[in-house]
Design a protein around this motif. Sequence first.
Motif, PDB file in Angstrom:
ATOM      1  N   LEU A 203     -13.085  23.737  63.327  1.00 39.57           N
ATOM      2  CA  LEU A 203     -14.353  24.093  62.700  1.00 39.57           C
ATOM      3  C   LEU A 203     -15.522  23.789  63.645  1.00 39.57           C
ATOM      4  O   LEU A 203     -16.495  24.533  63.689  1.00 39.57           O
ATOM      5  N   GLY A 204     -15.408  22.714  64.414  1.00 36.97           N
ATOM      6  CA  GLY A 204     -16.437  22.380  65.393  1.00 36.97           C
ATOM      7  C   GLY A 204     -16.572  23.450  66.462  1.00 36.97           C
ATOM      8  O   GLY A 204     -17.671  23.723  66.948  1.00 36.97           O
ATOM      9  N   ASP A 205     -15.454  24.065  66.841  1.00 36.57           N
ATOM     10  CA  ASP A 205     -15.490  25.151  67.817  1.00 36.57           C
ATOM     11  C   ASP A 205     -16.291  26.337  67.267  1.00 36.57           C
ATOM     12  O   ASP A 205     -17.120  26.929  67.964  1.00 36.57           O
ATOM     13  N   LEU A 206     -16.044  26.658  66.003  1.00 33.56           N
ATOM     14  CA  LEU A 206     -16.782  27.752  65.365  1.00 33.56           C
ATOM     15  C   LEU A 206     -18.268  27.421  65.253  1.00 33.56           C
ATOM     16  O   LEU A 206     -19.123  28.256  65.586  1.00 33.56           O
ATOM     17  N   LEU A 207     -18.580  26.213  64.819  1.00 28.98           N
ATOM     18  CA  LEU A 207     -19.984  25.819  64.672  1.00 28.98           C
ATOM     19  C   LEU A 207     -20.700  25.827  66.024  1.00 28.98           C
ATOM     20  O   LEU A 207     -21.851  26.259  66.126  1.00 28.98           O
ATOM     21  N   PHE A 208     -20.026  25.367  67.070  1.00 31.24           N
ATOM     22  CA  PHE A 208     -20.634  25.393  68.396  1.00 31.24           C
ATOM     23  C   PHE A 208     -20.911  26.829  68.833  1.00 31.24           C
ATOM     24  O   PHE A 208     -21.988  27.133  69.352  1.00 31.24           O
ATOM     25  N   LEU A 209     -19.949  27.723  68.631  1.00 26.13           N
ATOM     26  CA  LEU A 209     -20.147  29.121  69.019  1.00 26.13           C
ATOM     27  C   LEU A 209     -21.277  29.774  68.225  1.00 26.13           C
ATOM     28  O   LEU A 209     -22.048  30.567  68.775  1.00 26.13           O
ATOM     29  N   LEU A 210     -21.382  29.437  66.945  1.00 21.43           N
ATOM     30  CA  LEU A 210     -22.471  30.001  66.146  1.00 21.43           C
ATOM     31  C   LEU A 210     -23.827  29.481  66.610  1.00 21.43           C
ATOM     32  O   LEU A 210     -24.827  30.204  66.567  1.00 21.43           O
ATOM     33  N   CYS A 211     -23.873  28.236  67.070  1.00 21.14           N
ATOM     34  CA  CYS A 211     -25.116  27.710  67.651  1.00 21.14           C
ATOM     35  C   CYS A 211     -25.432  28.414  68.965  1.00 21.14           C
ATOM     36  O   CYS A 211     -26.574  28.817  69.215  1.00 21.14           O
ATOM     37  N   ALA A 212     -24.421  28.563  69.803  1.00 21.88           N
ATOM     38  CA  ALA A 212     -24.612  29.212  71.101  1.00 21.88           C
ATOM     39  C   ALA A 212     -24.991  30.686  70.936  1.00 21.88           C
ATOM     40  O   ALA A 212     -25.629  31.267  71.822  1.00 21.88           O
ATOM     41  N   ALA A 213     -24.629  31.283  69.813  1.00 17.20           N
ATOM     42  CA  ALA A 213     -24.960  32.682  69.563  1.00 17.20           C
ATOM     43  C   ALA A 213     -26.466  32.924  69.594  1.00 17.20           C
ATOM     44  O   ALA A 213     -26.925  34.015  69.925  1.00 17.20           O
ATOM     45  N   PHE A 214     -27.242  31.895  69.276  1.00 16.53           N
ATOM     46  CA  PHE A 214     -28.701  32.034  69.247  1.00 16.53           C
ATOM     47  C   PHE A 214     -29.336  31.733  70.609  1.00 16.53           C
ATOM     48  O   PHE A 214     -30.547  31.805  70.750  1.00 16.53           O
ATOM     49  N   ALA A 215     -28.518  31.408  71.595  1.00 15.20           N
ATOM     50  CA  ALA A 215     -29.051  31.037  72.906  1.00 15.20           C
ATOM     51  C   ALA A 215     -29.047  32.191  73.900  1.00 15.20           C
ATOM     52  O   ALA A 215     -29.653  32.078  74.965  1.00 15.20           O
ATOM     53  N   PHE A 216     -28.366  33.300  73.582  1.00 14.14           N
ATOM     54  CA  PHE A 216     -28.173  34.370  74.553  1.00 14.14           C
ATOM     55  C   PHE A 216     -28.427  35.744  73.943  1.00 14.14           C
ATOM     56  O   PHE A 216     -28.303  35.916  72.732  1.00 14.14           O
ATOM     57  N   SER A 217     -28.685  36.706  74.826  1.00 16.52           N
ATOM     58  CA  SER A 217     -28.648  38.098  74.399  1.00 16.52           C
ATOM     59  C   SER A 217     -27.178  38.461  74.192  1.00 16.52           C
ATOM     60  O   SER A 217     -26.278  37.707  74.565  1.00 16.52           O
ATOM     61  N   VAL A 218     -26.919  39.625  73.617  1.00 17.70           N
ATOM     62  CA  VAL A 218     -25.551  40.013  73.294  1.00 17.70           C
ATOM     63  C   VAL A 218     -24.690  40.080  74.554  1.00 17.70           C
ATOM     64  O   VAL A 218     -23.588  39.530  74.602  1.00 17.70           O
ATOM     65  N   THR A 219     -25.194  40.725  75.589  1.00 18.31           N
ATOM     66  CA  THR A 219     -24.424  40.863  76.830  1.00 18.31           C
ATOM     67  C   THR A 219     -24.131  39.506  77.452  1.00 18.31           C
ATOM     68  O   THR A 219     -22.989  39.213  77.816  1.00 18.31           O
ATOM     69  N   TYR A 220     -25.145  38.661  77.571  1.00 17.48           N
ATOM     70  CA  TYR A 220     -24.943  37.344  78.173  1.00 17.48           C
ATOM     71  C   TYR A 220     -24.049  36.459  77.312  1.00 17.48           C
ATOM     72  O   TYR A 220     -23.302  35.635  77.828  1.00 17.48           O
TER      73      TYR A 220
ATOM     74  N   LEU B 210     -28.857  20.189  65.025  1.00 22.67           N
ATOM     75  CA  LEU B 210     -29.811  19.852  66.088  1.00 22.67           C
ATOM     76  C   LEU B 210     -29.723  20.836  67.243  1.00 22.67           C
ATOM     77  O   LEU B 210     -30.747  21.288  67.775  1.00 22.67           O
ATOM     78  N   LEU B 211     -28.501  21.170  67.647  1.00 22.99           N
ATOM     79  CA  LEU B 211     -28.315  22.142  68.727  1.00 22.99           C
ATOM     80  C   LEU B 211     -28.869  23.503  68.319  1.00 22.99           C
ATOM     81  O   LEU B 211     -29.551  24.164  69.105  1.00 22.99           O
ATOM     82  N   TRP B 212     -28.582  23.908  67.076  1.00 26.84           N
ATOM     83  CA  TRP B 212     -29.070  25.200  66.609  1.00 26.84           C
ATOM     84  C   TRP B 212     -30.602  25.245  66.624  1.00 26.84           C
ATOM     85  O   TRP B 212     -31.191  26.229  67.075  1.00 26.84           O
ATOM     86  N   VAL B 213     -31.251  24.205  66.132  1.00 21.17           N
ATOM     87  CA  VAL B 213     -32.716  24.150  66.129  1.00 21.17           C
ATOM     88  C   VAL B 213     -33.240  24.205  67.557  1.00 21.17           C
ATOM     89  O   VAL B 213     -34.204  24.923  67.857  1.00 21.17           O
ATOM     90  N   GLU B 214     -32.597  23.468  68.454  1.00 23.46           N
ATOM     91  CA  GLU B 214     -33.055  23.436  69.844  1.00 23.46           C
ATOM     92  C   GLU B 214     -32.967  24.805  70.513  1.00 23.46           C
ATOM     93  O   GLU B 214     -33.948  25.280  71.086  1.00 23.46           O
ATOM     94  N   VAL B 215     -31.823  25.459  70.428  1.00 23.08           N
ATOM     95  CA  VAL B 215     -31.684  26.748  71.114  1.00 23.08           C
ATOM     96  C   VAL B 215     -32.504  27.833  70.433  1.00 23.08           C
ATOM     97  O   VAL B 215     -33.046  28.720  71.105  1.00 23.08           O
ATOM     98  N   THR B 216     -32.624  27.755  69.104  1.00 25.36           N
ATOM     99  CA  THR B 216     -33.416  28.766  68.394  1.00 25.36           C
ATOM    100  C   THR B 216     -34.899  28.619  68.706  1.00 25.36           C
ATOM    101  O   THR B 216     -35.584  29.615  68.980  1.00 25.36           O
TER     102      THR B 216
END
Length: 133
Positions: A75-92, A18-24
């Motif tokens: 594993l939740g930490d990794l999944l959260f970071l992978l979701c957050a990866a789609f929310a920002f540019s590389v620098t941010y 759900l988070l991934w869909v939202e940020v993407t």
Amino acid sequence: MVYQDFKYRGIYWWLFPLLWVEVTCYGAFQFGWGLVFNLGGLNGLFILFQVFVLSLYISLKNRKPTNIFQGFFGLGDLLFLLCAAFAFSVTYFIVFYILSLLFAIGITLLLKLSAKERLDKVPLAGYQALMLM
């Protein structure tokens, strides 16, 4: 996610898609699908590189192959970071990643100093979700 990670040291798995869909979708409506997937992919590679380096470091330290998802990194930490990866540019994303880790370290040290009990697990995804808010 913040509440669940702080209270139970775990997050329901179905919240991550759900988070991934939202940020993407939010990013795609702002900047286009292609850019969101390109930046998410680059940020995801950065995170996977970090996990690889962490795994290598812990394995060398223990002098045997070690699964970092059993006691070192959730594993939740990794999944959260992978979701957050789609929310920002590389620098941010790198700025968010570093600041959220510093925030987690700071809060954990404060809690460790004030707590009478030993803190075994750090709710990293919860701290990072708090920073994301």
